[in-house]
Design a protein around this motif. Structure first.
Motif, PDB file in Angstrom:
ATOM      1  N   VAL A 117      99.041   5.169  16.119  1.00 49.43           N
ATOM      2  CA  VAL A 117     100.298   5.146  15.357  1.00 49.43           C
ATOM      3  C   VAL A 117     100.075   5.681  13.946  1.00 49.43           C
ATOM      4  O   VAL A 117     100.884   6.468  13.430  1.00 49.43           O
ATOM      5  CB  VAL A 117     100.872   3.713  15.310  1.00 49.43           C
ATOM      6  N   ALA A 118      98.969   5.265  13.314  1.00 52.30           N
ATOM      7  CA  ALA A 118      98.658   5.748  11.964  1.00 52.30           C
ATOM      8  C   ALA A 118      98.444   7.262  11.956  1.00 52.30           C
ATOM      9  O   ALA A 118      98.884   7.963  11.034  1.00 52.30           O
ATOM     10  CB  ALA A 118      97.414   5.035  11.430  1.00 52.30           C
ATOM     11  N   PHE A 119      97.797   7.781  13.004  1.00 51.12           N
ATOM     12  CA  PHE A 119      97.558   9.220  13.091  1.00 51.12           C
ATOM     13  C   PHE A 119      98.873   9.984  13.292  1.00 51.12           C
ATOM     14  O   PHE A 119      99.088  11.037  12.696  1.00 51.12           O
ATOM     15  CB  PHE A 119      96.610   9.512  14.254  1.00 51.12           C
ATOM     16  N   ILE A 120      99.772   9.429  14.114  1.00 51.21           N
ATOM     17  CA  ILE A 120     101.046  10.096  14.404  1.00 51.21           C
ATOM     18  C   ILE A 120     101.949  10.125  13.172  1.00 51.21           C
ATOM     19  O   ILE A 120     102.581  11.147  12.857  1.00 51.21           O
ATOM     20  CB  ILE A 120     101.765   9.403  15.574  1.00 51.21           C
ATOM     21  N   PHE A 121     102.004   8.983  12.447  1.00 55.92           N
ATOM     22  CA  PHE A 121     102.964   8.877  11.338  1.00 55.92           C
ATOM     23  C   PHE A 121     102.379   9.247   9.977  1.00 55.92           C
ATOM     24  O   PHE A 121     103.071   9.129   8.977  1.00 55.92           O
ATOM     25  CB  PHE A 121     103.509   7.445  11.277  1.00 55.92           C
ATOM     26  N   ARG A 122     101.135   9.694   9.936  1.00 53.90           N
ATOM     27  CA  ARG A 122     100.537  10.026   8.651  1.00 53.90           C
ATOM     28  C   ARG A 122     101.276  11.158   7.947  1.00 53.90           C
ATOM     29  O   ARG A 122     101.330  11.202   6.714  1.00 53.90           O
ATOM     30  CB  ARG A 122      99.060  10.380   8.831  1.00 53.90           C
ATOM     31  N   GLU A 123     101.854  12.099   8.731  1.00 52.71           N
ATOM     32  CA  GLU A 123     102.542  13.239   8.139  1.00 52.71           C
ATOM     33  C   GLU A 123     103.865  12.847   7.488  1.00 52.71           C
ATOM     34  O   GLU A 123     104.394  13.575   6.659  1.00 52.71           O
ATOM     35  CB  GLU A 123     102.794  14.309   9.213  1.00 52.71           C
ATOM     36  N   HIS A 124     104.418  11.674   7.892  1.00 50.21           N
ATOM     37  CA  HIS A 124     105.693  11.235   7.325  1.00 50.21           C
ATOM     38  C   HIS A 124     105.510  10.503   5.998  1.00 50.21           C
ATOM     39  O   HIS A 124     106.465  10.335   5.243  1.00 50.21           O
ATOM     40  CB  HIS A 124     106.412  10.313   8.317  1.00 50.21           C
ATOM     41  N   LEU A 125     104.288  10.049   5.703  1.00 53.57           N
ATOM     42  CA  LEU A 125     104.031   9.294   4.482  1.00 53.57           C
ATOM     43  C   LEU A 125     103.692  10.247   3.342  1.00 53.57           C
ATOM     44  O   LEU A 125     102.603  10.215   2.775  1.00 53.57           O
ATOM     45  CB  LEU A 125     102.893   8.294   4.717  1.00 53.57           C
ATOM     46  N   THR A 126     104.638  11.092   3.002  1.00 49.15           N
ATOM     47  CA  THR A 126     104.437  12.099   1.966  1.00 49.15           C
ATOM     48  C   THR A 126     104.978  11.607   0.629  1.00 49.15           C
ATOM     49  O   THR A 126     105.713  10.625   0.543  1.00 49.15           O
ATOM     50  CB  THR A 126     105.148  13.400   2.343  1.00 49.15           C
ATOM     51  N   ARG A 127     104.636  12.334  -0.420  1.00 45.10           N
ATOM     52  CA  ARG A 127     105.146  12.021  -1.755  1.00 45.10           C
ATOM     53  C   ARG A 127     106.675  12.077  -1.782  1.00 45.10           C
ATOM     54  O   ARG A 127     107.340  11.225  -2.393  1.00 45.10           O
ATOM     55  CB  ARG A 127     104.559  13.012  -2.762  1.00 45.10           C
ATOM     56  N   ILE A 154      89.118 -10.924  27.922  1.00 46.63           N
ATOM     57  CA  ILE A 154      90.552 -10.674  27.718  1.00 46.63           C
ATOM     58  C   ILE A 154      90.875 -10.577  26.234  1.00 46.63           C
ATOM     59  O   ILE A 154      91.624  -9.676  25.805  1.00 46.63           O
ATOM     60  CB  ILE A 154      91.389 -11.782  28.394  1.00 46.63           C
ATOM     61  N   LEU A 155      90.304 -11.484  25.421  1.00 48.71           N
ATOM     62  CA  LEU A 155      90.565 -11.442  23.977  1.00 48.71           C
ATOM     63  C   LEU A 155      90.033 -10.147  23.358  1.00 48.71           C
ATOM     64  O   LEU A 155      90.719  -9.507  22.551  1.00 48.71           O
ATOM     65  CB  LEU A 155      89.916 -12.645  23.295  1.00 48.71           C
ATOM     66  N   ILE A 156      88.816  -9.774  23.717  1.00 49.83           N
ATOM     67  CA  ILE A 156      88.242  -8.523  23.200  1.00 49.83           C
ATOM     68  C   ILE A 156      89.085  -7.327  23.629  1.00 49.83           C
ATOM     69  O   ILE A 156      89.322  -6.397  22.843  1.00 49.83           O
ATOM     70  CB  ILE A 156      86.790  -8.351  23.701  1.00 49.83           C
ATOM     71  N   LEU A 157      89.553  -7.343  24.869  1.00 54.79           N
ATOM     72  CA  LEU A 157      90.377  -6.245  25.377  1.00 54.79           C
ATOM     73  C   LEU A 157      91.680  -6.135  24.592  1.00 54.79           C
ATOM     74  O   LEU A 157      92.111  -5.030  24.231  1.00 54.79           O
ATOM     75  CB  LEU A 157      90.670  -6.456  26.865  1.00 54.79           C
ATOM     76  N   ILE A 158      92.329  -7.285  24.321  1.00 56.74           N
ATOM     77  CA  ILE A 158      93.586  -7.279  23.554  1.00 56.74           C
ATOM     78  C   ILE A 158      93.356  -6.716  22.155  1.00 56.74           C
ATOM     79  O   ILE A 158      94.122  -5.875  21.662  1.00 56.74           O
ATOM     80  CB  ILE A 158      94.170  -8.706  23.477  1.00 56.74           C
ATOM     81  N   ILE A 159      92.273  -7.177  21.504  1.00 54.40           N
ATOM     82  CA  ILE A 159      91.964  -6.694  20.156  1.00 54.40           C
ATOM     83  C   ILE A 159      91.645  -5.197  20.180  1.00 54.40           C
ATOM     84  O   ILE A 159      92.104  -4.433  19.318  1.00 54.40           O
ATOM     85  CB  ILE A 159      90.779  -7.485  19.567  1.00 54.40           C
ATOM     86  N   PHE A 160      90.890  -4.771  21.176  1.00 55.42           N
ATOM     87  CA  PHE A 160      90.517  -3.357  21.314  1.00 55.42           C
ATOM     88  C   PHE A 160      91.755  -2.484  21.473  1.00 55.42           C
ATOM     89  O   PHE A 160      91.906  -1.459  20.794  1.00 55.42           O
ATOM     90  CB  PHE A 160      89.591  -3.200  22.522  1.00 55.42           C
ATOM     91  N   LEU A 161      92.669  -2.891  22.370  1.00 54.83           N
ATOM     92  CA  LEU A 161      93.884  -2.114  22.600  1.00 54.83           C
ATOM     93  C   LEU A 161      94.791  -2.102  21.370  1.00 54.83           C
ATOM     94  O   LEU A 161      95.409  -1.075  21.050  1.00 54.83           O
ATOM     95  CB  LEU A 161      94.648  -2.672  23.805  1.00 54.83           C
ATOM     96  N   ALA A 162      94.872  -3.253  20.658  1.00 50.61           N
ATOM     97  CA  ALA A 162      95.699  -3.322  19.452  1.00 50.61           C
ATOM     98  C   ALA A 162      95.158  -2.390  18.366  1.00 50.61           C
ATOM     99  O   ALA A 162      95.920  -1.672  17.703  1.00 50.61           O
ATOM    100  CB  ALA A 162      95.752  -4.760  18.938  1.00 50.61           C
ATOM    101  N   GLU A 163      93.833  -2.389  18.181  1.00 48.78           N
ATOM    102  CA  GLU A 163      93.227  -1.507  17.181  1.00 48.78           C
ATOM    103  C   GLU A 163      93.392  -0.044  17.557  1.00 48.78           C
ATOM    104  O   GLU A 163      93.676   0.800  16.694  1.00 48.78           O
ATOM    105  CB  GLU A 163      91.741  -1.839  17.040  1.00 48.78           C
TER     106      GLU A 163
END
Length: 246
Positions: A104-114, A89-98
């Protein structure tokens, strides 16, 4: 044959988690040593916000790996279904969180512009002595990376809450500092705040940070994929052992 497979999985899982346990204990011990070290290293870390935050990240990672390794070792060697289930269960929670963080990082990367960071800086920055979280974070970044603004000192000419004055053209966080003390000397401070270019950092933080992180982007991606694969294998082994134990 089935018993031999389960025995193999059992000992593989034990040795795998034993190394995780040792790694977690090492990180936990290192983090605690840095925080309580009487020889002065603690003051060096406390003076740098990035290092200070990094110590607590190391402590959190060490504690998590220590717990996971302990549960995995005990669950495998004692063939305890409850510990194995808790480990899974702990490994699963960590896996899903990562996985969620990566998406989320892939989706919002385009918004983090100069342009985005420049707009936010001009709208919310309030100066080097401000206690609000946004300004304090930017001050820490500018001090740690030796940079000024997003694009350069000119960003502060149009900052709403930090109007440039005749005796202060840039924030104190932009001033060049003593490399050992990480502080601005009195002479440097006066010359810097008056806008004399040789006394403050001219490079923008966006370029400096990108150049600093660029060599590690592919390494971080490879490590992330490797960690997710290891966690997936650990979950499979734990569940196989859980189902095989009578």
């Amino acid at each position: 044959m089935e018993g031999d497979c389960l025995s193999c999985i059992k000992y593989l899982m034990f040795f795998f988690n034993f190394f995780i346990f040792l790694g977690g204990a090492f990180l936990l011990g290192t983090g605690i040593w840095v925080l309580v070290d009487p020889t002065g290293f603690r003051e060096v870390v406390a003076a740098n916000p990035i290092l200070f935050t990094g110590v607590y990240i190391v402590l959190a990672m060490g504690a998590m790996l220590f717990l996971l390794g302990f549960l995995g070792c005990c669950g495998a060697i004692r063939e305890n279904r409850c510990l194995l289930l808790f480990f899974f269960i702990l490994i699963l929670i960590i896996f899903l969180a990562e996985l969620a963080a990566a998406i989320v990082a892939f989706i919002f990367r385009e918004h983090l512009t100069r342009e985005f960071f420049t707009k936010e800086l001009k709208k919310h920055y309030m100066g080097s002595n401000s206690s609000d979280v946004f300004s304090a974070t930017w001050n820490s970044i500018m001090i740690a990376f030796g940079c000024c603004g997003v694009n350069g000192p000119e960003d502060f000419e149009e900052t709403i809450n930090f109007p440039t004055m005749p005796n202060q053209n840039v924030p104190e966080a932009c001033c060049k500092r003593d490399l050992h003390l990480r502080q601005v000397t009195t002479d440097y401070r006066e010359e810097c705040l008056q806008g004399k270019e040789s006394f403050y950092n001219n490079q923008g933080c966006y370029t400096v940070i990108l150049n600093s992180l660029e060599p590690y982007v592919y390494l971080a991606g490879a490590l992330t994929i490797g960690v997710l694969a290891i966690e997936l294998c650990a979950m499979i082994f734990a569940m196989c052992l859980f189902r095989g134990i009578q």
